[in-house]
Write an enzyme that holds these catalytic residues in place. Structure first.
Site, PDB file in Angstrom:
ATOM      1  N   ASP A   1       0.840  -1.198   0.000  1.00 60.96           N
ATOM      2  CA  ASP A   1       0.000   0.000   0.000  1.00 60.96           C
ATOM      3  C   ASP A   1       0.879   1.253   0.000  1.00 60.96           C
ATOM      4  OD1 ASP A   1      -2.147  -1.714   0.235  1.00 60.96           O
ATOM      5  OD2 ASP A   1      -2.238  -1.535   2.424  1.00 60.96           O
TER       6      ASP A   1
HETATM    7  N1  URA Z   1      -1.079  -6.042   3.842  1.00 65.66           N
HETATM    8  C1  URA Z   1      -1.615  -4.800   3.841  1.00 65.66           C
HETATM    9  O1  URA Z   1      -2.674  -4.579   4.407  1.00 65.66           O
HETATM   10  N2  URA Z   1      -0.937  -3.822   3.208  1.00 65.66           N
HETATM   11  C2  URA Z   1       0.247  -4.001   2.599  1.00 65.66           C
HETATM   12  O2  URA Z   1       0.817  -3.044   2.055  1.00 65.66           O
HETATM   13  C3  URA Z   1       0.797  -5.297   2.606  1.00 65.66           C
HETATM   14  C4  URA Z   1       0.120  -6.302   3.232  1.00 65.66           C
END
Ligand code: URA
Length: 232
Positions: free
Chosen positions: A103
């Site tokens: 993310d």
């Molecule tokens: N899980 C998440 O919620 N976000 C990420 O960036 C990676 C794994």
């Protein structure tokens, strides 16, 4: 392999641009200018210089990036700059792309490659490559929450429960999770499903690779695929 072909495969530009760099005397091997586009070199282990920057030859690129917060992994970033903007242009030209996604607000170890087979192997759920996440949580973690993460929680897009391969509270509001799949927002959704909330998320390891302490946010380095997945 001809030097012009070496430059081309390494993403230094179109065939015409690579020939232009060579003709302009901007390419060196072992400190000597190579201005003949037809000059042959053994590519394995070769380090050539273009405009003073050293490029080690890699038949396939595999890169580790310490992703900072505020960068998107998507091909067409919308709200933040893309992670590809952190890499030099030749890596983009040769088609390097992120292995899965983090993310925009997640930090830590992101792999990138132009090797389609490796990309598939690393992202396919069948291969169960472990990834280690360090999450800060809004509320203190309870033993029950950690147990639930290990036992399995149901997320809204799939009736089959997903479980953490490992889960451990490392401080009152700090969780270390090992996951072997890569579902969308998986850590945040799993933590929400047990009644807590992720406030910050960092990936510290992918397969056998751990993010090195001396690789700062925004920095990248070449890695050897065998450091990641031992040969089968
Ligand atoms: N899980 C998440 O919620 N976000 C990420 O960036 C990676 C794994």
């Amino acid at each position: 392999m001809r030097i012009a072909q070496i430059l081309f495969t390494q993403g230094l530009g179109s065939r015409r641009q690579c020939a232009g760099l060579i003709a302009a005397g901007l390419v060196r091997v072992d400190g000597r200018v190579v201005d003949d586009a037809l000059a042959e070199f053994e590519p394995q282990g070769l380090v050539f210089e273009v405009e003073g920057r050293a490029w080690p030859y890699h038949e396939r690129a595999l890169i580790m990036l310490h992703k900072p917060a505020g960068f998107e992994c998507s091909q067409k970033p919308r709200h933040h700059p893309g992670v590809m903007s952190l890499l030099p242009a030749p890596l983009r030209t040769r088609g390097v792309q992120p292995v899965g996604r983090l993310d925009a607000d997640t930090t830590g170890l992101l792999l990138l490659t132009d090797d389609g087979r490796l990309l598939h192997r690393l992202t396919s759920p069948r291969h169960h490559v472990p990834k280690v996440y360090e999450a800060s949580t809004r509320h203190p973690l309870t033993p029950g929450q950690v147990q639930q993460l290990l036992a399995g929680v149901v997320l809204d897009d799939d009736p089959a429960p997903v479980r953490a391969a490992e889960a451990e509270a490392t401080a009152e509001r700090a969780l270390r999770l090992v996951l072997t799949e890569g579902k969308y927002h998986q850590v945040k959704r799993m933590v929400a499903a047990v009644g807590n909330r992720v406030e910050a998320l960092h990936r510290s390891a992918f397969g056998a690779l751990t993010l090195p302490a001396d690789l700062g946010p925004g920095q990248w380095r070449w890695i050897d695929p065998e450091a990641l997945l031992p040969p089968r």
